[in-house]
Design a protein around this motif. Sequence first.
Motif, short mmCIF file in Angstrom:
data_model
loop_
_atom_site.label_atom_id
_atom_site.label_comp_id
_atom_site.label_asym_id
_atom_site.label_seq_id
_atom_site.Cartn_x
_atom_site.Cartn_y
_atom_site.Cartn_z
N ASN A 201 0.78 -1.23 0.00
CA ASN A 201 0.00 0.00 0.00
C ASN A 201 0.81 1.29 0.00
O ASN A 201 0.29 2.35 -0.32
N ILE A 202 2.06 1.20 0.40
CA ILE A 202 2.88 2.42 0.38
C ILE A 202 3.97 2.23 -0.67
O ILE A 202 4.86 1.42 -0.51
N LYS A 203 3.85 3.01 -1.74
CA LYS A 203 4.60 2.64 -2.93
C LYS A 203 5.68 3.60 -3.36
O LYS A 203 6.65 3.21 -4.00
N THR A 204 5.50 4.88 -3.06
CA THR A 204 6.33 5.83 -3.80
C THR A 204 7.48 6.43 -3.01
O THR A 204 8.24 7.21 -3.56
N GLU A 208 8.52 6.94 3.81
CA GLU A 208 7.17 6.73 4.33
C GLU A 208 6.90 5.26 4.62
O GLU A 208 6.20 4.92 5.57
N LEU A 209 7.47 4.43 3.79
CA LEU A 209 7.35 2.99 4.00
C LEU A 209 7.90 2.64 5.39
O LEU A 209 7.25 1.97 6.20
N GLU A 210 9.09 3.15 5.66
CA GLU A 210 9.69 2.90 6.97
C GLU A 210 8.90 3.57 8.08
O GLU A 210 8.75 3.02 9.17
N GLY A 211 8.38 4.77 7.78
CA GLY A 211 7.60 5.51 8.77
C GLY A 211 6.38 4.72 9.21
O GLY A 211 6.04 4.69 10.40
N ALA A 212 5.73 4.08 8.26
CA ALA A 212 4.53 3.31 8.58
C ALA A 212 4.87 2.15 9.50
O ALA A 212 4.17 1.87 10.48
N ILE A 227 0.33 -6.81 16.93
CA ILE A 227 0.35 -6.22 15.60
C ILE A 227 -0.56 -7.06 14.70
O ILE A 227 -0.24 -8.20 14.38
N THR A 228 -1.70 -6.51 14.37
CA THR A 228 -2.64 -7.24 13.53
C THR A 228 -2.82 -6.51 12.21
O THR A 228 -2.42 -5.36 12.08
N ILE A 229 -3.44 -7.19 11.30
CA ILE A 229 -3.68 -6.57 9.99
C ILE A 229 -4.63 -5.38 10.12
O ILE A 229 -4.51 -4.40 9.40
N ASP A 230 -5.53 -5.45 11.12
CA ASP A 230 -6.45 -4.32 11.33
C ASP A 230 -5.71 -3.07 11.77
O ASP A 230 -5.98 -1.97 11.28
N LEU A 231 -4.78 -3.27 12.70
CA LEU A 231 -3.98 -2.14 13.15
C LEU A 231 -3.16 -1.59 11.96
O LEU A 231 -3.06 -0.37 11.76
N ALA A 232 -2.62 -2.50 11.17
CA ALA A 232 -1.84 -2.08 9.99
C ALA A 232 -2.71 -1.26 9.04
O ALA A 232 -2.27 -0.25 8.51
N ARG A 233 -3.94 -1.70 8.89
CA ARG A 233 -4.85 -0.99 7.98
C ARG A 233 -5.07 0.46 8.45
O ARG A 233 -4.99 1.39 7.65
N VAL A 234 -5.30 0.61 9.76
CA VAL A 234 -5.54 1.96 10.30
C VAL A 234 -4.32 2.86 10.04
O VAL A 234 -4.45 4.01 9.61
N ILE A 235 -3.14 2.30 10.29
CA ILE A 235 -1.92 3.12 10.13
C ILE A 235 -1.63 3.45 8.67
O ILE A 235 -1.35 4.58 8.31
N VAL A 236 -1.76 2.42 7.83
CA VAL A 236 -1.51 2.64 6.41
C VAL A 236 -2.46 3.70 5.87
O VAL A 236 -2.07 4.59 5.12
N LYS A 238 -3.74 6.18 7.41
CA LYS A 238 -3.26 7.50 7.82
C LYS A 238 -2.14 7.96 6.90
O LYS A 238 -2.10 9.11 6.50
N PHE A 239 -1.24 7.04 6.59
CA PHE A 239 -0.12 7.42 5.73
C PHE A 239 -0.59 7.77 4.33
O PHE A 239 -0.17 8.76 3.75
N VAL A 240 -1.46 6.94 3.80
CA VAL A 240 -1.90 7.17 2.44
C VAL A 240 -2.69 8.47 2.39
O VAL A 240 -2.56 9.26 1.47
N LYS A 241 -3.49 8.71 3.43
CA LYS A 241 -4.25 9.97 3.48
C LYS A 241 -3.32 11.16 3.57
O LYS A 241 -3.51 12.16 2.89
N ASN A 242 -2.29 11.02 4.43
CA ASN A 242 -1.36 12.13 4.56
C ASN A 242 -0.67 12.47 3.25
O ASN A 242 -0.46 13.63 2.96
#
Length: 340
Positions: A201-204, A208-212, A227-236, A238-242
């Motif tokens: 999900n974090i590509k460019t 940011e990849l490391e930040g996530a 660390i679950t996939i749900d938690l990962a989804r919430v964080i990702v 935020k990053f993608v939105k940012n």
Amino acid sequence: ESQLNPNYSFENFLEGDSNRLARSAGLAVAAKPGGTSFNPLLIFGGVGLGKTHLAHAIGVDIKDKYPEKTVLYISAEKFTQQYIDAVKKNNRNDFIHFYQIIDVLIIDDVQFLSGKTGTQDVFFHIFNHLHQNGKQVILTSDKAPVDMQDIEQRLLSRFKWGLSAELQSPDFETRVSILKNKLYRDGVEMPDDIVEYVAKNIKTNVRELEGAIISLIAQSSFNKKEITIDLARVIVEKFVKNTKREVSIDYIQKVVSDYFQMDIDTLQSKTRKRHIVQARQLAMFFAKKFTKASLASIGSQIGKRDHATVLHACKTVDNLTSTDKQFRKYVEDITKKLSV
Ligand code: ADP
Ligand code: MG
């Protein structure tokens, strides 16, 4: 003293198709500084793709292999500041001399020199001296030399003497290896499907990849959550939105004026200088294209112009895009920047 960061090593710089050429050229330069045709070696690419890391890695490796060589890493910004200070203190010659006796000079983000003719001048002389004496120069930039603006021709031509190698966005596999390597170094375990979810999900931007991943680890340890996939989804998210910052007229003006290396006041000014008029017209065009604002509102926000001016700007941009190759490139570049 050499300002090198030992963590930015080749070992930690994971290889992939996106960076193979630049990385190999870096290794070649590190093996024989000043002794290859890659002089200068110019590494270019977008934000967060590893330019600074790779530049350090070359320096660190040289220092390792040739401890007697003087290796200096400096950002173009700091170099400029030092030069300005030296001129103020009447130390211009000392400044030049200091740089002329270095064996390996690494200057990061040389796009910063654009428009700074005094610094370009002094760098030109330092460059020539080093090059003539078989010393290695390594440069990084956010653009290829052909796309650099407000850099003197004679300096640009020097930049093209050696090798320009691009860092591109890493592919999925490389992103996964970068993350796994980081987790390993930090001694953190994370299930593969979560690492892959983040990498997908974090590509460019590697930063940011490391930040996530860092936020994911922090969130789970502070909140004592697994660390679950749900938690990962919430964080990702935020990053993608940012990164997908909402495109506002302010933001468009910032991107366009940054692209042309002017400030927003200049872009909005009353001047009729062609490049400024064009920048302003592009800002209006993108405001029309990417926001829901009316022509009148766009005009009033971009230098208090009326709606007819905005309409005219949009038509001019359309026309120039179809007739002028350079102009089309501006439109494409800015579109890319706005759609990150
Ligand atoms: P730039 O100077 O191009 O903006 P940086 O060199 O600061 O980018 O890199 C941003 C972050 O991404 C750094 O933490 C760097 O270590 C990491 N990074 C970039 N590319 C790679 C790579 N190929 N392997 C490992 N880490 C990388
Ligand atoms: Mg950098």
